[in-house]
Design a protein around this motif. Structure first.
Motif, PDB file in Angstrom:
ATOM      1  N   LEU A 288     -71.713  36.804 -54.829  1.00  0.00           N
ATOM      2  CA  LEU A 288     -71.279  37.962 -54.054  1.00  0.00           C
ATOM      3  C   LEU A 288     -69.910  38.425 -54.520  1.00  0.00           C
ATOM      4  O   LEU A 288     -69.629  39.640 -54.561  1.00  0.00           O
ATOM      5  N   THR A 289     -69.061  37.472 -54.904  1.00  0.00           N
ATOM      6  CA  THR A 289     -67.706  37.823 -55.352  1.00  0.00           C
ATOM      7  C   THR A 289     -67.744  38.608 -56.654  1.00  0.00           C
ATOM      8  O   THR A 289     -67.112  39.665 -56.779  1.00  0.00           O
ATOM      9  N   THR A 291     -70.232  40.185 -57.884  1.00  0.00           N
ATOM     10  CA  THR A 291     -70.915  41.465 -57.657  1.00  0.00           C
ATOM     11  C   THR A 291     -69.936  42.488 -57.092  1.00  0.00           C
ATOM     12  O   THR A 291     -69.893  43.650 -57.541  1.00  0.00           O
ATOM     13  N   GLN A 292     -69.111  42.064 -56.128  1.00  0.00           N
ATOM     14  CA  GLN A 292     -68.115  42.958 -55.537  1.00  0.00           C
ATOM     15  C   GLN A 292     -67.101  43.398 -56.578  1.00  0.00           C
ATOM     16  O   GLN A 292     -66.763  44.589 -56.688  1.00  0.00           O
ATOM     17  N   GLN A 296     -66.368  47.165 -58.245  1.00  0.00           N
ATOM     18  CA  GLN A 296     -65.055  47.819 -58.331  1.00  0.00           C
ATOM     19  C   GLN A 296     -64.716  48.184 -59.769  1.00  0.00           C
ATOM     20  O   GLN A 296     -64.086  49.212 -60.024  1.00  0.00           O
ATOM     21  N   ASP A 321     -71.518  48.308 -51.837  1.00  0.00           N
ATOM     22  CA  ASP A 321     -70.402  47.774 -51.051  1.00  0.00           C
ATOM     23  C   ASP A 321     -70.846  47.473 -49.618  1.00  0.00           C
ATOM     24  O   ASP A 321     -70.453  46.451 -49.028  1.00  0.00           O
ATOM     25  N   ILE A 324     -72.950  44.317 -49.702  1.00  0.00           N
ATOM     26  CA  ILE A 324     -72.092  43.143 -49.874  1.00  0.00           C
ATOM     27  C   ILE A 324     -71.407  42.794 -48.555  1.00  0.00           C
ATOM     28  O   ILE A 324     -71.312  41.609 -48.180  1.00  0.00           O
ATOM     29  N   ALA A 325     -70.948  43.810 -47.823  1.00  0.00           N
ATOM     30  CA  ALA A 325     -70.289  43.557 -46.535  1.00  0.00           C
ATOM     31  C   ALA A 325     -71.265  42.916 -45.551  1.00  0.00           C
ATOM     32  O   ALA A 325     -70.895  42.006 -44.788  1.00  0.00           O
ATOM     33  N   PRO A 611     -66.584  36.731 -50.368  1.00  0.00           N
ATOM     34  CA  PRO A 611     -66.166  37.650 -51.427  1.00  0.00           C
ATOM     35  C   PRO A 611     -64.906  38.409 -51.026  1.00  0.00           C
ATOM     36  O   PRO A 611     -64.653  38.609 -49.840  1.00  0.00           O
ATOM     37  N   LYS A 613     -61.998  41.746 -52.315  1.00  0.00           N
ATOM     38  CA  LYS A 613     -61.798  42.918 -53.150  1.00  0.00           C
ATOM     39  C   LYS A 613     -60.521  42.755 -53.972  1.00  0.00           C
ATOM     40  O   LYS A 613     -59.682  41.897 -53.699  1.00  0.00           O
TER      41      LYS A 613
END
Length: 627
Positions: A288-289, A291-292, A296, A321, A324-325, A611, A613
């Protein structure tokens, strides 16, 4: 003295006869006496050696005394009455109490008959025996029986005796366990009449087996017709009851014990699920990290893409996004279910948290759902901003999924509740919660959604969070009418509201950053994003990181916590020992930990939860550069 006709022809004198009678009586442990009762006063004429031994009176003092002088005074009237009977009165037996010269009382049983002499004199010839030992034994037996009966009657467990399956004895506890109206009504009833058919059949089979094999039967559990929810454990053994083979059964209420055992099994299951949940959360957070971070990175590359294409791509990135959240919220719930969140509460602006939560679910709210807000000015509440945001997102998603038609409406209200609390209500006009499941909605892993659409952790996690803050969640719902969930939180005047810090702008020259993570996609994605503004090096583990530190210094070290070989905590200790003060420049990142020790360590030194940002990483780097 007249002898019976058969004895009159014997060549025996009276002395020899008495001597023979005394000896025979002695062998039977009987005392012998003779008294004349037709004179005034009556007097004792003869007493055997055993008579003097029992009474304690010497023979010379007994001879010539009235018969009742050796008795307790309250016994005198009975003896006088017996002596005054007619001459032809039949033999008699009675129990009296003698008193020895030292005052000792001796209970005796007396048997006497009358004999008429040649001159018509009336004598009483009798035997008596000391029954004090027998009386003591009887008294002790009665006392023992009384104690035994008291123990059985007052026993906390039930006691039942069965003869051919019929109750012949039952104590009060057993009557209560079986649901009998009274002990008296239970006696004479078949034990099977108190049990469900299957249990009654099993009881008969077990009793038959016990008599057939002669052995004891292991305890077994039964239900009763009167109270099917009660669980009774019964242990039975063979016994005799009034010369008949019988069954002695001991019954114990184990309902509470069974419930405790069920809860322990459930607790073990939840503990195992908690460990699994923590592991799942950790494994999900790594992909997930990156991917985030990759999303970005794509957004940063859109500057060179035509506007029309960039708009379309940004729309897709917003979808990513949002997804992911959502997944991050689930993994955070799994982590909280596994171990909770020990972050200290602070003063939180509840309205700001609600607004952020609404933005997180904005994509779902767009689909024909009307949202009404009524936010009053309230004091800050005691809580954790990220936890409260998670609670509100979960409640909003539940309200959204309750939609039954196109005219779906969600109303949010924030208002004071008394002097020291604030209430946040989230109301919908959806399908509501049926009465049958309303009591289970806060159970972990309970869900009414189809498989794949929910884990059943949302409301359970919400309740855990709110309970830990000293608040409550109130539920008002009815089928086909909608649901209102109200979160009540304590206010605080002693702490300033917590606000999310803005990213630190980069100042000065490019920072030297070392990224340490065994997950290649995470460290590469993070390195690609930071390379444009920082000098970045990467290491796949603790040993490689130490080699790089030996070759040069760094402004910040971004390090994963859980890695094979040397983990983040061990790397921290090595750096502190070999490069003092450099350990303070470490920025830990974690998808979840598995031990309380690591949790406590990260709570002390700080950690970025995966994850995350890029803004959070930049802020952390600038904070380390300023040390």
């Amino acid at each position: 003295m007249l002898l019976p006709a058969p004895l009159a022809d014997l060549d025996l004198d009276i002395a020899s006869l008495w001597h023979a009678i005394d000896k025979a009586a002695e062998l039977c442990k009987l005392a012998v006496y003779v008294a004349r009762v037709d004179c005034e006063p009556p007097k004792i004429l003869h007493a055997s050696a055993r008579a003097t031994a029992i009474t304690g009176w010497p023979l010379d003092q007994m001879i010539g005394q009235v018969p009742w002088v050796i008795l307790r005074k309250d016994q005198w009237p009975r003896v006088r009455q017996a002596i005054s009977r007619p001459a032809d009165a039949p033999p008699m037996a009675l129990e009296v109490v003698m008193v020895r010269p030292d005052g000792t009382e001796v209970p005796v049983e007396v048997a006497a008959t009358r004999i008429t002499g040649k001159a018509g004199e009336i004598y009483v010839f009798g035997f008596f025996v000391d029954v004090s030992t027998e009386r003591e034994a009887v008294s002790a037996l009665r006392a023992s029986e009384a104690r035994f009966r008291f123990l059985v009657e007052a026993a906390p467990d039930g006691v039942v005796i069965l003869v051919r399956g019929v109750i012949v004895f039952i104590n009060p506890r057993a009557a209560a366990l079986l649901g009998a109206a009274s002990r008296e009504l239970a006696i004479g009833q078949p034990i099977a009449s108190f049990l469900p058919p299957d249990d009654a059949r099993l009881t008969g089979e077990r009793i038959a087996e016990m008599f057939r094999t002669g052995g004891e039967m292991a305890p077994n559990e039964y239900r009763t017709i009167q109270d099917p929810n009660r669980v009774i454990e019964i242990k039975s053994i063979r016994c005799d009851w009034e010369r008949q083979p019988a069954v002695l059964a001991f019954a114990r209420d184990v309902t509470e014990r069974r419930e405790i055992q069920r809860r322990m099994v459930e607790a073990d299951r939840l503990a195992a699920l908690g460990t699994l949940a923590a592991g799942v959360a950790h494994e999900i957070n790594n992909p997930l990290t990156y991917t985030q971070l990759s999303a970005q990175r794509i957004e940063s590359l859109l500057a060179n893409v035509p506007d029309e294409t960039a708009v379309a791509i940004r729309g897709h990135l917003q979808e990513i996004d949002h997804g992911i959240a959502r997944v991050a919220s689930i993994t955070q719930g799994l982590r909280l279910f596994a171990r909770g969140d020990d972050a200290p509460p602070s003063a939180v602006d509840l309205t700001a948290v609600v607004e952020r939560a609404l933005k997180m679910v904005d994509h779902d709210l767009r689909h024909h759902i009307e949202v009404a807000r009524r936010f009053e000015a309230v004091l800050p509440v005691r809580g954790n901003p990220s936890q409260l945001e998670q609670v509100i997102v979960n409640l909003l998603l539940n309200a959204i999924h309750a939609r039954t038609g196109s005219a779906h409406r969600i109303a949010l209200a924030i208002a004071p509740r008394g002097k020291d609390s604030v209430a946040l209500s989230i109301a919908d006009n959806g399908h509501g919660i049926p009465d049958a499941i309303r009591g289970r909605i806060f159970e972990p892993f309970f869900t009414t959604r189809p498989i794949g659409e929910g884990m059943g952790l949302g409301l359970s996690v919400c309740k855990t969070i709110i309970d830990s803050l000293g608040g409550t969640i109130e539920v008002d719902s009815a089928a086909n009418r909608g649901t209102t969930m109200t979160v009540v939180l304590k206010t605080t005047r002693s702490l300033a509201p917590t606000r999310h810090a803005a990213p630190h702008p980069q100042t000065g020259p490019r920072a030297r950053v070392l990224i340490v993570d065994d997950e290649r996609f995470v460290r590469d994605a993070l390195a690609r994003l930071l390379t444009s503004t920082h000098d970045v090096r990467v290491a796949e583990g603790g040993e490689a990181a130490l080699e790089m530190l030996a070759a040069g210094s760094y402004d910040a070290i971004i390090c994963d916590v859980l890695m094979p070989g040397m983990n983040g905590r061990e790397l921290y200790d090595r750096i502190a020992a070999e490069y003092p003060d450099l350990e303070h420049r470490i920025i830990f990142m974690s998808g979840g930990t598995f031990t309380p020790e690591l949790e406590a360590f990260l709570a002390r030194v700080g950690c970025l939860d995966k994850p995350f940002k890029l803004d959070a990483v930049l802020s952390a780097i600038e904070a380390k550069r300023s040390l």
